[in-house]
Design a protein around this motif. Structure first.
Motif, mmCIF file in Angstrom:
data_model
loop_
_atom_site.group_PDB
_atom_site.id
_atom_site.type_symbol
_atom_site.label_atom_id
_atom_site.label_comp_id
_atom_site.label_asym_id
_atom_site.label_seq_id
_atom_site.Cartn_x
_atom_site.Cartn_y
_atom_site.Cartn_z
ATOM 1 N N LYS A 45 16.348 63.324 14.213
ATOM 2 C CA LYS A 45 16.366 62.126 13.719
ATOM 3 C C LYS A 45 17.349 61.314 14.777
ATOM 4 O O LYS A 45 17.411 60.224 14.774
ATOM 5 C CB LYS A 45 17.265 62.213 12.459
ATOM 6 C CG LYS A 45 16.411 62.101 11.218
ATOM 7 C CD LYS A 45 16.713 61.094 10.257
ATOM 8 C CE LYS A 45 16.955 59.700 10.319
ATOM 9 N NZ LYS A 45 16.188 58.921 9.392
ATOM 10 N N SER A 132 14.856 59.704 5.575
ATOM 11 C CA SER A 132 13.795 59.117 5.872
ATOM 12 C C SER A 132 13.363 59.662 7.176
ATOM 13 O O SER A 132 14.078 59.852 8.068
ATOM 14 C CB SER A 132 13.947 57.710 5.768
ATOM 15 O OG SER A 132 14.996 57.317 6.795
ATOM 16 N N ASN A 134 12.187 58.817 10.067
ATOM 17 C CA ASN A 134 12.203 57.987 11.218
ATOM 18 C C ASN A 134 13.358 58.058 12.216
ATOM 19 O O ASN A 134 14.261 58.950 11.773
ATOM 20 C CB ASN A 134 12.317 56.377 10.722
ATOM 21 C CG ASN A 134 13.635 56.200 9.825
ATOM 22 O OD1 ASN A 134 13.294 56.478 8.715
ATOM 23 N ND2 ASN A 134 14.787 55.854 10.321
ATOM 24 N N SER A 140 12.162 52.699 8.047
ATOM 25 C CA SER A 140 11.526 53.992 7.385
ATOM 26 C C SER A 140 9.869 53.817 7.430
ATOM 27 O O SER A 140 9.363 52.679 7.250
ATOM 28 C CB SER A 140 11.966 53.998 6.089
ATOM 29 O OG SER A 140 13.687 53.903 5.846
ATOM 30 N N HIS A 218 20.541 48.841 10.635
ATOM 31 C CA HIS A 218 19.778 50.093 9.939
ATOM 32 C C HIS A 218 18.322 49.123 9.358
ATOM 33 O O HIS A 218 18.234 48.144 9.307
ATOM 34 C CB HIS A 218 20.541 50.362 8.690
ATOM 35 C CG HIS A 218 20.557 51.921 8.721
ATOM 36 N ND1 HIS A 218 21.436 52.601 9.062
ATOM 37 C CD2 HIS A 218 19.836 52.668 7.975
ATOM 38 C CE1 HIS A 218 21.114 54.214 8.860
ATOM 39 N NE2 HIS A 218 20.060 54.071 7.915
ATOM 40 N N TYR A 219 17.347 50.175 9.361
ATOM 41 C CA TYR A 219 16.083 49.750 8.829
ATOM 42 C C TYR A 219 15.623 48.492 9.835
ATOM 43 O O TYR A 219 15.109 47.475 9.272
ATOM 44 C CB TYR A 219 16.303 49.238 7.269
ATOM 45 C CG TYR A 219 17.274 50.019 6.312
ATOM 46 C CD1 TYR A 219 16.506 51.238 5.997
ATOM 47 C CD2 TYR A 219 18.190 49.528 5.988
ATOM 48 C CE1 TYR A 219 17.119 52.216 5.347
ATOM 49 C CE2 TYR A 219 18.880 50.573 4.918
ATOM 50 C CZ TYR A 219 18.225 51.720 4.703
ATOM 51 O OH TYR A 219 19.075 52.497 3.796
HETATM 52 MG MG MG Z 1 17.041 56.170 6.382
#
Ligand code: MG
Ligand code: TXA
Length: 318
Positions: A45, A132, A134, A140, A218-219
């Motif tokens: 990750k 998640s 990704n 995600s 994030h995301y």
């Molecule tokens: Mg996540």
């Protein structure tokens, strides 16, 4: 049984990673009781070791295997909403690895509703740590193809269960303290949770346990994203086009005839959430200098969406 389940279980038992669909987003699964598997998970990750992961369980009765104390409110919420898009933070059982908890005294637990996730968890028998699927910080994945694009050969197997029906990550409720706290909004709304609890949810504590997105973007798509009020979307897109640097646009209003890279998102929050990450990935691939995103409505059923949009655009303001 899905034909890939035996191979998936075998891989997990060997300490390898298996991506699987949940109702929210695809998870990157590792045996939560194996430090070697967890180490592989963090490396793949690209995630900092202090960042905790959620343990996924086949049944609510397994809460007691992972939490040393299960308060009545946890039993109640699990009974009411599991399997479903809700994660509970509880005091960790002593055996739970620091690699799962990020060194904290609590553990995140969730029973996902996707049939393929439940088949996998039931056949595996234990808990699956699954962030998640990704790379850390990126958008995600909500399809098996997204997972393969992000992780390629680093994952032993991707179970393909189609597009995730919810589309954004689970709501996270912390029940480890004196009062319940909402650490991350999800499509299971604050209202539904508070109604079930019979009392309000507090905000994350100031000395918060590590909450997604608290540290950094994030995301996020790779293209800088900018949130703009509904009434300004068209004007801003037009201005950028005329300045020779057209933006990609995500808006709930239809594309004007002159706009090229414009995705029209659904008007209802459920439909919007379901398509959100695929839309962000799609717009990212257009290779524009900027993604303009129309701000979401302020109504409570848009809370999770506003949270993810804010994080996607974090760090970019003009
Ligand atoms: Mg996540
Ligand atoms: O919907 C979901 O929750 C998806 C699917 C795959 O289940 N999972 C997911 O995992 O979103 P992840 O790792 O991307 O985000 C989980 C977040 C972590 O970033 C972390 O901040 C929080 O859950 N978390 C996990 N354990 C925690 C703990 N003990 N205390 C506070 N936060 C915790």
């Amino acid at each position: 049984m899905h034909p890939d389940i035996p191979r998936a279980v075998e891989a997990l038992k060997a300490g390898l990673l298996v991506a699987f669909p949940t109702e929210t987003v695809y998870g990157l699964g590792a045996d939560a009781s194996s430090d070697a598997a967890l180490q592989r998970l963090y490396t793949t990750k690209g995630r900092p070791g202090t960042h905790p992961v959620i343990v996924h369980l086949a049944r609510a009765e397994m809460l007691r295997d992972w939490a040393r104390h299960v308060p009545p409110e946890a039993v109640h919420l699990a009974h009411r909403f599991w399997p479903g898009p809700l994660t509970l933070i509880l005091p960790r059982a002593h055996h739970v690895s620091d690699r799962v908890t990020g060194g904290q005294d609590t553990v995140g637990l969730r029973c996902p509703a996707h049939p393929l996730a439940l088949e996998l968890l039931t056949a595996f028998g234990g808990g699956l740590a699954a962030p998640s699927a990704n790379r850390f910080g990126h958008v995600s994945p909500t399809t098996a193809q997204h997972v393969r694009q992000d992780l390629g050969d680093d994952v032993a197997l991707v179970l393909d269960g189609g597009a995730c029906p919810v589309g954004v990550e689970s709501a996270i409720v912390d029940l480890s303290g004196d009062e319940p706290r909402l650490l991350r909004p999800g499509m299971l709304t604050r209202n539904q949770l508070e109604h079930a609890l019979g009392r309000p949810l507090a905000a994350p504590a100031p000395q918060a346990p590590r909450v997604p997105g608290a540290l950094e973007r994030h995301y996020s798509p790779r293209t800088p994203a900018l949130l703009v009020p509904p009434e300004a979307v068209e004007g801003e897109a037009r201005r950028l086009l005329e300045s020779g640097a057209p933006a990609a646009v995500l808006a709930r209003r239809p594309a004007p005839p002159w706009a090229a890279d414009w995705i029209q998102a659904p008007e209802d929050p459920e439909g919007y959430a379901r398509g959100l990450y695929a839309a962000l990935r799609d717009l990212d691939e257009r290779d524009r200098a900027l993604i303009l995103i129309e701000e979401a409505p302020s109504a409570p059923d848009w809370d999770a969406i506003r949270d993810r949009l804010r994080r996607a655009a974090q760090g970019f303001s003009r």
